[in-house]
Motif scaffolding. Structure first.
Motif, PDB file in Angstrom:
ATOM      1  N   LEU A 208       0.864  -1.179   0.000  1.00 50.32           N
ATOM      2  CA  LEU A 208       0.000   0.000   0.000  1.00 50.32           C
ATOM      3  C   LEU A 208       0.900   1.229   0.000  1.00 50.32           C
ATOM      4  O   LEU A 208       1.484   1.593   1.031  1.00 50.32           O
ATOM      5  CB  LEU A 208      -0.926  -0.009   1.212  1.00 50.32           C
ATOM      6  N   ILE A 211       0.579   5.354   2.250  1.00 48.00           N
ATOM      7  CA  ILE A 211      -0.719   5.425   2.923  1.00 48.00           C
ATOM      8  C   ILE A 211      -0.854   6.432   4.068  1.00 48.00           C
ATOM      9  O   ILE A 211      -1.970   6.721   4.462  1.00 48.00           O
ATOM     10  CB  ILE A 211      -1.223   4.050   3.412  1.00 48.00           C
ATOM     11  N   LEU A 232      -8.325   2.651   5.939  1.00 42.66           N
ATOM     12  CA  LEU A 232      -7.568   1.400   5.809  1.00 42.66           C
ATOM     13  C   LEU A 232      -8.340   0.235   6.421  1.00 42.66           C
ATOM     14  O   LEU A 232      -8.289  -0.896   5.922  1.00 42.66           O
ATOM     15  CB  LEU A 232      -6.198   1.549   6.472  1.00 42.66           C
ATOM     16  N   ALA A 250       2.269  -2.088   4.543  1.00 38.41           N
ATOM     17  CA  ALA A 250       2.145  -0.631   4.653  1.00 38.41           C
ATOM     18  C   ALA A 250       3.448   0.063   4.283  1.00 38.41           C
ATOM     19  O   ALA A 250       4.495  -0.223   4.860  1.00 38.41           O
ATOM     20  CB  ALA A 250       1.765  -0.257   6.083  1.00 38.41           C
ATOM     21  N   TYR A 262      -0.367   1.352  11.963  1.00 33.92           N
ATOM     22  CA  TYR A 262      -0.839   0.728  10.717  1.00 33.92           C
ATOM     23  C   TYR A 262      -1.095  -0.773  10.863  1.00 33.92           C
ATOM     24  O   TYR A 262      -1.622  -1.407   9.966  1.00 33.92           O
ATOM     25  CB  TYR A 262       0.129   1.033   9.557  1.00 33.92           C
ATOM     26  N   GLU A 269      -6.001  -3.844  10.177  1.00 37.23           N
ATOM     27  CA  GLU A 269      -5.356  -2.941   9.217  1.00 37.23           C
ATOM     28  C   GLU A 269      -4.329  -3.733   8.399  1.00 37.23           C
ATOM     29  O   GLU A 269      -4.703  -4.649   7.698  1.00 37.23           O
ATOM     30  CB  GLU A 269      -4.755  -1.707   9.903  1.00 37.23           C
ATOM     31  N   CYS A 270      -3.045  -3.394   8.544  1.00 39.00           N
ATOM     32  CA  CYS A 270      -2.053  -4.055   7.689  1.00 39.00           C
ATOM     33  C   CYS A 270      -1.389  -5.234   8.404  1.00 39.00           C
ATOM     34  O   CYS A 270      -1.219  -5.220   9.616  1.00 39.00           O
ATOM     35  CB  CYS A 270      -0.990  -3.055   7.271  1.00 39.00           C
TER      36      CYS A 270
END
Ligand code: NOJ
Length: 551
Positions: A208, A211, A232, A250, A262, A269-270
């Protein structure tokens, strides 16, 4: 049971893989037009498989004016014809999977090219219409004044005037890369469709891009905002809803405390994030001959959720970024690694791994030993496995994006095109040119860097501890020696590194492990048993050991 051609069913696969990063354009040109292509990449999959890496991260390959090497996307759901067809891309993914190699692509969601249909439509649409609101507009260029400029070498403002729209549009990167407006739910939906499009084709995950900058708010620096994390989370929910064993990586060039946001709760999320601050500190430690920068940054790195993982790297396709260091550290890095101003780019250094380390084989091996043994999933940048050099005169970051050097033939075996037609001149200088540094020669030479890289990768893959284990630093009085213990289930590995150009010795306090015998993992030779007494180890210049602690 995994079927032939089907990739292993493991939700945590990203913890154990070794990632190889490449651009289709730079790898191998199958049709002689001067650009690498998917068909060429498929031809070279045997090479990648033999290297031992089991995940490929490919840089953007979509239609693009290529003013930011493809990060300026003009169409998210097609292939740049220079690189082949959609069928070629699908064949590549299938062929990679057949070899149990995963494929990560880019989801560049912060911005598009100004040549994207969305932007052309937005400019022409009436102000405040939904089409116009795909991007961020303003009547003045003074909004969001607290946001820094990232590409300081080329951009003077984050706003650019558009004479069709008669308004300024917002861009965190180049002025030809307008930022998408994630305050418009239609944008989120449109980008989710792009994500699903590639997942349906079979990619295993996405890097990503950029971000931290999805949302803008007055009075903030417009980075890492809660609203950005909320977007996200929508992406992750959509990913988990219909797909399994997929990955978000991320790209958030931030301090550890901001980066860990993140990961969210660990499942919303990631899955992975780059550890940007560690990378320059590896170079600092090597130049200052002290472990302090590495130990300090790892101490400041918070624990991350169980299912999450750091992505670690020595070099990539960008400048060696110096955003996540102090001003003094940056000055030091410039003096140590970029004494000539042409080597600097934005806030960083546009050089490759081998020339940064003065093409010293022991230093390159030492740096790689850290890459492969520090906590996280290692990423190898294409060409670094053979010690490729750079060309700092090519402008922007193109000097680290030159054609892969396959052999000593014309164009380094990269392409049959005439030299003038190549997307970039290959390296031809006496130190790093393709006549000297190339895959074919290193395949023939059993003591080459390429063979060494294959060995260390093979070794790392035999032990889960490197990808999954905890880290504990041991601090011998000799600060030139970096020492840490990695532990996972019944695997315990003691990693030792001499960061200095001269031979060293260190007394290690390993009482906790008394009775165990360290076994050097490359040769499987036993060292003397650990006792209650300090354990004395001697090192060659830049020497390192991985020692398996056995009963
Ligand atoms: C991050 C990418 O790594 C870099 O190459 C690119 O220039 C910026 N995003 C902007 O697209």
């Amino acid at each position: 049971m995994t079927q032939p051609g089907e990739i292993m069913d493991d939700p945590l696969w990203y913890k154990d893989v070794i990632v190889y990063q490449l651009h289709v354009k730079t790898f191998f040109d199958s049709n002689g037009d001067g650009y690498g292509d998917f068909a060429g990449l498929i031809e070279k999959l045997d090479y990648i498989e033999q290297l031992g890496v089991n995940c490929i991260w490919i840089l953007p390959f979509y239609p693009s004016p290529l003013r930011d090497d493809g990060y300026d996307i003009a169409d998210y759901v097609s292939i740049n014809p220079l690189y082949g067809t959609m069928q070629d891309a699908k064949n590549f993914i299938k062929e990679a999977h057949r070899r149990n190699i995963r494929v990560i692509t880019e989801l560049v969601i912060n911005h598009t090219s100004d040549q994207h249909e969305w932007f052309k439509r937005a400019k022409a649409a009436p102000p405040d219409s939904n089409e116009r609101n795909y991007y961020v507009w303003s009547d003045t260029d003074t909004k969001f004044d607290d946001a820094r400029i990232i590409f300081i070498d080329t951009e003077a403002s984050n706003w650019t005037w558009d004479s069709t729209a008669k308004a300024y549009y917002w861009h965190r990167f180049f002025s030809h890369q307008p930022d998408l407006n994630f305050d418009n739910p239609e944008v989120t939906n449109a980008v989710l469709d792009v994500m699903r499009f590639w997942l349906d084709i079979g990619v295993d995950g996405f890097r990503l891009d950029a971000i931290p900058y999805l949302i803008e708010r007055e009075g903030t620096n417009c980075e890492n905002l809660p609203e950005t994390h909320a977007i996200l989370k929508q992406f992750r929910a959509a990913l988990d809803k219909d797909y399994k064993n997929k990955l978000f990586l991320a790209e958030a060039n931030q301090w550890p405390a901001d980066v860990i946001q993140y990961f969210g709760s660990g499942t919303d999320e990631c899955h992975m994030a780059y550890h940007f601050p560690l990378m320059p500190r590896i170079f600092m430690a090597l130049h200052q001959q002290t472990r302090t920068p590495i130990v300090e940054i790892m101490r400041q790195t918070p624990d991350i959720p169980e299912s999450c993982q750091w992505a670690i790297f020595l070099r990539n396709h960008d400048e060696l970024t110096l955003e996540m260091v102090t001003d003094e550290e940056r000055d030091y890095m410039y003096a140590a690694y970029a004494e000539h101003p042409i080597m600097r780019c934005n806030v960083g250094i546009r050089r490759r791994l081998a020339p940064l380390l003065e093409n010293s084989r022991p230093r390159v091996e030492l740096a790689n030993s850290l890459l492969f043994s520090m906590p996280g999933t290692p990423i190898v940048y294409y060409g670094d496995e053979i010690g490729m050099g750079d060309n700092v005169y090519l402008g922007d970051r193109n000097g680290v994006r030159t054609p892969m050097q396959w052999n000593g033939d014309r164009n380094g075996g990269f392409s049959r095109a005439s030299f003038a037609q190549l997307y970039s001149p290959p390296l031809m200088d006496p130190v790093s040119g393709y006549q000297v540094i190339n895959v074919e020669a290193q395949q023939l030479d059993k003591s080459s860097l390429l063979h060494w890289m294959r060995r260390i990768i093979r070794l790392r893959k035999q032990y889960k501890v490197f990808g999954r284990g905890t880290i504990e630093f041991i601090e011998p009085a000799n600060r030139k020696v970096l020492a840490y213990i990695r532990r996972y289930e019944n695997e315990t590995v003691l990693c030792l590194a001499n960061l200095s150009y001269s031979p060293q010795s260190a007394d290690l306090h390993l009482e906790k492990y008394a009775g165990k015998t360290p076994v050097e993992m490359f040769g499987m030779e036993a060292f003397h048993e650990i006792t209650e007494q300090p354990y004395v180890v001697t090192f060659a210049p830049y020497g390192f050991y991985w020692l398996l602690l056995e009963k």
